[in-house]
Motif scaffolding. Structure first.
Motif, PDB file in Angstrom:
ATOM      1  N   MET A   1       0.773  -1.150  -0.073  1.00  0.00           N
ATOM      2  CA  MET A   1       0.000  -0.071  -0.075  1.00  0.00           C
ATOM      3  C   MET A   1       0.890   1.177   0.037  1.00  0.00           C
ATOM      4  N   SER A   2       0.684   2.072  -1.016  1.00  0.00           N
ATOM      5  CA  SER A   2       1.412   3.282  -0.905  1.00  0.00           C
ATOM      6  C   SER A   2       0.490   4.563  -0.846  1.00  0.00           C
ATOM      7  N   LEU A   3       0.839   5.640   0.057  1.00  0.00           N
ATOM      8  CA  LEU A   3       0.078   6.829   0.145  1.00  0.00           C
ATOM      9  C   LEU A   3       0.780   7.970  -0.058  1.00  0.00           C
ATOM     10  N   GLU A   4      -0.032   8.868  -0.563  1.00  0.00           N
ATOM     11  CA  GLU A   4       0.570  10.298  -0.847  1.00  0.00           C
ATOM     12  C   GLU A   4       0.964  10.799   0.736  1.00  0.00           C
ATOM     13  N   ILE A   5       2.111  11.724   0.493  1.00  0.00           N
ATOM     14  CA  ILE A   5       2.480  12.421   1.959  1.00  0.00           C
ATOM     15  C   ILE A   5       1.469  12.886   2.824  1.00  0.00           C
ATOM     16  N   ARG A   6       0.586  13.702   1.895  1.00  0.00           N
ATOM     17  CA  ARG A   6      -0.442  14.591   2.381  1.00  0.00           C
ATOM     18  C   ARG A   6      -1.502  13.629   3.132  1.00  0.00           C
ATOM     19  N   GLU A   7      -1.853  12.563   2.672  1.00  0.00           N
ATOM     20  CA  GLU A   7      -2.663  11.436   3.414  1.00  0.00           C
ATOM     21  C   GLU A   7      -1.993  10.705   4.603  1.00  0.00           C
ATOM     22  N   ILE A   8      -0.688  10.669   4.427  1.00  0.00           N
ATOM     23  CA  ILE A   8      -0.079  10.096   5.609  1.00  0.00           C
ATOM     24  C   ILE A   8       0.159  10.948   6.745  1.00  0.00           C
ATOM     25  N   LEU A   9       0.361  12.295   6.476  1.00  0.00           N
ATOM     26  CA  LEU A   9       0.278  13.190   7.399  1.00  0.00           C
ATOM     27  C   LEU A   9      -1.049  13.266   8.093  1.00  0.00           C
ATOM     28  N   ARG A  10      -2.028  13.183   7.591  1.00  0.00           N
ATOM     29  CA  ARG A  10      -3.378  13.356   7.914  1.00  0.00           C
ATOM     30  C   ARG A  10      -3.704  12.080   9.270  1.00  0.00           C
ATOM     31  N   ILE A  11      -3.181  10.877   8.697  1.00  0.00           N
ATOM     32  CA  ILE A  11      -3.419   9.675   9.636  1.00  0.00           C
ATOM     33  C   ILE A  11      -2.316  10.042  11.096  1.00  0.00           C
ATOM     34  N   ALA A  12      -0.945  10.588  10.479  1.00  0.00           N
ATOM     35  CA  ALA A  12      -0.266  10.691  11.655  1.00  0.00           C
ATOM     36  C   ALA A  12      -0.829  11.842  12.690  1.00  0.00           C
ATOM     37  N   GLU A  13      -1.564  12.941  11.966  1.00  0.00           N
ATOM     38  CA  GLU A  13      -1.932  13.896  12.847  1.00  0.00           C
ATOM     39  C   GLU A  13      -2.980  13.460  13.672  1.00  0.00           C
ATOM     40  N   ASP A  27       3.629  18.888  14.658  1.00  0.00           N
ATOM     41  CA  ASP A  27       4.512  17.731  15.060  1.00  0.00           C
ATOM     42  C   ASP A  27       4.685  16.578  13.780  1.00  0.00           C
ATOM     43  N   ALA A  28       3.678  16.235  13.179  1.00  0.00           N
ATOM     44  CA  ALA A  28       3.423  15.283  12.183  1.00  0.00           C
ATOM     45  C   ALA A  28       4.202  15.835  10.935  1.00  0.00           C
ATOM     46  N   GLU A  29       4.162  17.135  10.645  1.00  0.00           N
ATOM     47  CA  GLU A  29       4.880  17.741   9.577  1.00  0.00           C
ATOM     48  C   GLU A  29       6.447  18.029   9.986  1.00  0.00           C
ATOM     49  N   GLU A  30       6.474  18.338  11.147  1.00  0.00           N
ATOM     50  CA  GLU A  30       8.236  18.378  11.428  1.00  0.00           C
ATOM     51  C   GLU A  30       8.781  16.956  11.454  1.00  0.00           C
ATOM     52  N   LEU A  31       8.073  15.942  11.934  1.00  0.00           N
ATOM     53  CA  LEU A  31       8.929  14.625  11.742  1.00  0.00           C
ATOM     54  C   LEU A  31       9.052  14.147  10.326  1.00  0.00           C
ATOM     55  N   MET A  32       7.860  14.508   9.509  1.00  0.00           N
ATOM     56  CA  MET A  32       8.327  14.218   7.904  1.00  0.00           C
ATOM     57  C   MET A  32       9.486  14.861   7.374  1.00  0.00           C
ATOM     58  N   CYS A  33       9.603  16.247   7.851  1.00  0.00           N
ATOM     59  CA  CYS A  33      10.416  17.067   7.442  1.00  0.00           C
ATOM     60  C   CYS A  33      11.981  16.463   7.713  1.00  0.00           C
ATOM     61  N   HIS A  34      11.913  16.122   9.123  1.00  0.00           N
ATOM     62  CA  HIS A  34      13.096  15.304   9.754  1.00  0.00           C
ATOM     63  C   HIS A  34      13.473  14.109   8.891  1.00  0.00           C
ATOM     64  N   MET A  35      12.588  13.450   8.935  1.00  0.00           N
ATOM     65  CA  MET A  35      12.772  11.943   8.111  1.00  0.00           C
ATOM     66  C   MET A  35      13.503  12.141   6.933  1.00  0.00           C
ATOM     67  N   PHE A  44       6.240  21.920   1.346  1.00  0.00           N
ATOM     68  CA  PHE A  44       4.810  22.007   0.691  1.00  0.00           C
ATOM     69  C   PHE A  44       4.792  21.490  -0.960  1.00  0.00           C
ATOM     70  N   MET A  45       5.924  21.430  -1.380  1.00  0.00           N
ATOM     71  CA  MET A  45       5.890  20.862  -2.888  1.00  0.00           C
ATOM     72  C   MET A  45       5.859  19.405  -2.861  1.00  0.00           C
ATOM     73  N   LYS A  46       6.184  18.802  -1.798  1.00  0.00           N
ATOM     74  CA  LYS A  46       6.345  17.428  -1.934  1.00  0.00           C
ATOM     75  C   LYS A  46       4.883  16.673  -1.326  1.00  0.00           C
ATOM     76  N   LEU A  47       3.979  17.248  -1.073  1.00  0.00           N
ATOM     77  CA  LEU A  47       2.745  16.786  -0.442  1.00  0.00           C
ATOM     78  C   LEU A  47       2.076  15.564  -1.286  1.00  0.00           C
ATOM     79  N   GLY A  48       2.351  15.710  -2.670  1.00  0.00           N
ATOM     80  CA  GLY A  48       1.460  14.988  -3.567  1.00  0.00           C
ATOM     81  C   GLY A  48       2.528  13.388  -3.819  1.00  0.00           C
ATOM     82  N   ASP A  49       3.640  13.758  -3.414  1.00  0.00           N
ATOM     83  CA  ASP A  49       4.735  12.543  -3.616  1.00  0.00           C
ATOM     84  C   ASP A  49       4.209  11.068  -2.807  1.00  0.00           C
ATOM     85  N   VAL A  50       4.422  10.196  -3.146  1.00  0.00           N
ATOM     86  CA  VAL A  50       3.985   8.930  -2.824  1.00  0.00           C
ATOM     87  C   VAL A  50       5.416   8.305  -1.782  1.00  0.00           C
ATOM     88  N   LEU A  51       5.000   8.139  -0.553  1.00  0.00           N
ATOM     89  CA  LEU A  51       6.028   7.577   0.165  1.00  0.00           C
ATOM     90  C   LEU A  51       6.377   6.010   0.135  1.00  0.00           C
TER      91      LEU A  51
END
Ligand code: GLN
Length: 289
Positions: A1-13, A27-35, A44-51
């Motif tokens: 299962m692959s999800l877009e970053i924006r979707e993953i952020l929503r779940i994490a939040e 926190d969800a955003e900061e940890l994504m930026c960190h990783m 903000f340009m990467k929200l549509g990327d698939v992780l």
């Protein structure tokens, strides 16, 4: 299962909100930026990327850790303070914006022009080194001695001094308050953000603080004033005449701390400065000539 970053952020939040984290979206955003090693603008340009699945797994490990209410800064390993990047770990208090008020007040006093040989600054209980290191980074005429009772903290503080390029001007000393300073001489400034929380209040602080930050850096004894008593008793021996002491204080401690210093008969020019939230935050006094 692959999800877009924006979707993953929503779940994490949602997961962090459920865990009671005060600022789950950030926190969800900061940890994504960190990783992903993104800065905020690229993020903000990467929200549509698939992780990748692997990325997803690593990310949710970080989220699970944050859901235990471990502070974000201990997870990413750093905190910004006075525009500098400080490494932090659970051996030190995470530098607070409140403490920038103390650093700025000290820097303001140094503006008048440095004495011959430069300013000598003592930072008692330096922790991550935030006060001593940022003062030396902002004021080239300053040299500091920075003490702490924790060897782990001193190791981290030394790394922070190196990262800020001020190692040659900060000397670190293992010391319980003033006890181990040896022949450190006298200073133009004694600065400290001592532990000042009343012991019985500790369990009621935010879970991130009470459950994860070092109690040794927070616990000010039954009335929160233990370390101000030591400072009022001993700092004069380390200050030059007309040297200044600046201390971070709790929002309701200005009156009592002032009394402790007034009682010694050694100080004048008492002043209290407020933090950005409008609370009393920095006490200062001048050692009489
Ligand atoms: N400002 C900290 C807090 O209450 C206390 C810092 C200290 O005790 N020096 O979160």
């Amino acid at each position: 299962m692959s999800l877009e970053i924006r979707e993953i952020l929503r779940i994490a939040e949602a997961r962090l909100r459920e865990a009671g984290c005060p600022d789950p979206k950030r926190d969800a955003e900061e940890l994504m930026c960190h990783m992903m090693d993104f800065d905020r603008s690229r993020f903000f340009m990467k929200l549509g990327d698939v992780l990748s699945e692997n990325g997803c797994e690593n990310y949710f490990q970080l989220i699970d850790l944050r859901a235990t209410r471990k502070p974000l800064q201990y997870i990413v390993g750093s905190q910004e303070f006075m525009g500098l990047n400080f490494k932090v770990d659970p051996s030190v208090l995470i530098p607070r914006q409140d403490t920038e008020t103390l650093v700025e007040a000290a820097l303001e006093h140094m503006k008048s022009g440095a004495p011959l040989g430069g300013w000598r600054v003592l930072d008692v209980g330096t922790g991550s080194g935030a006060i001593a290191v940022s003062i030396c980074a902002k004021e080239s005429a300053a040299r500091a001695m920075a003490s702490d009772i924790s060897p782990e903290a001193l190791g981290l503080a030394a790394a922070n001094a190196a990262a800020a390029g001020v190692s040659s001007r900060v000397k670190f000393v293992l010391s319980d308050m003033f006890d181990g300073l040896g022949t450190g001489g006298r200073f133009h400034f004694v600065l400290s953000n001592p532990p000042y929380v009343k012991r019985q209040d500790l369990p009621f602080l935010q879970e991130e603080v009470s459950g994860h930050e070092p109690a040794i850096a927070l616990d000010g004894g039954v009335d929160g004033l233990d370390f101000y008593r030591i400072l009022a008793r001993d700092a004069a021996r380390r200050l030059k005449k007309r040297g200044r002491i600046l201390l971070e204080i709790g929002f309701d401690q200005a009156e009592q701390v002032r009394e402790l210093f007034e009682e010694t008969g050694r100080y004048e020019e008492f002043a209290v400065k407020k933090d950005l939230a409008g609370h009393d935050r920095v006490f200062s006094a001048l050692l009489k000539a």
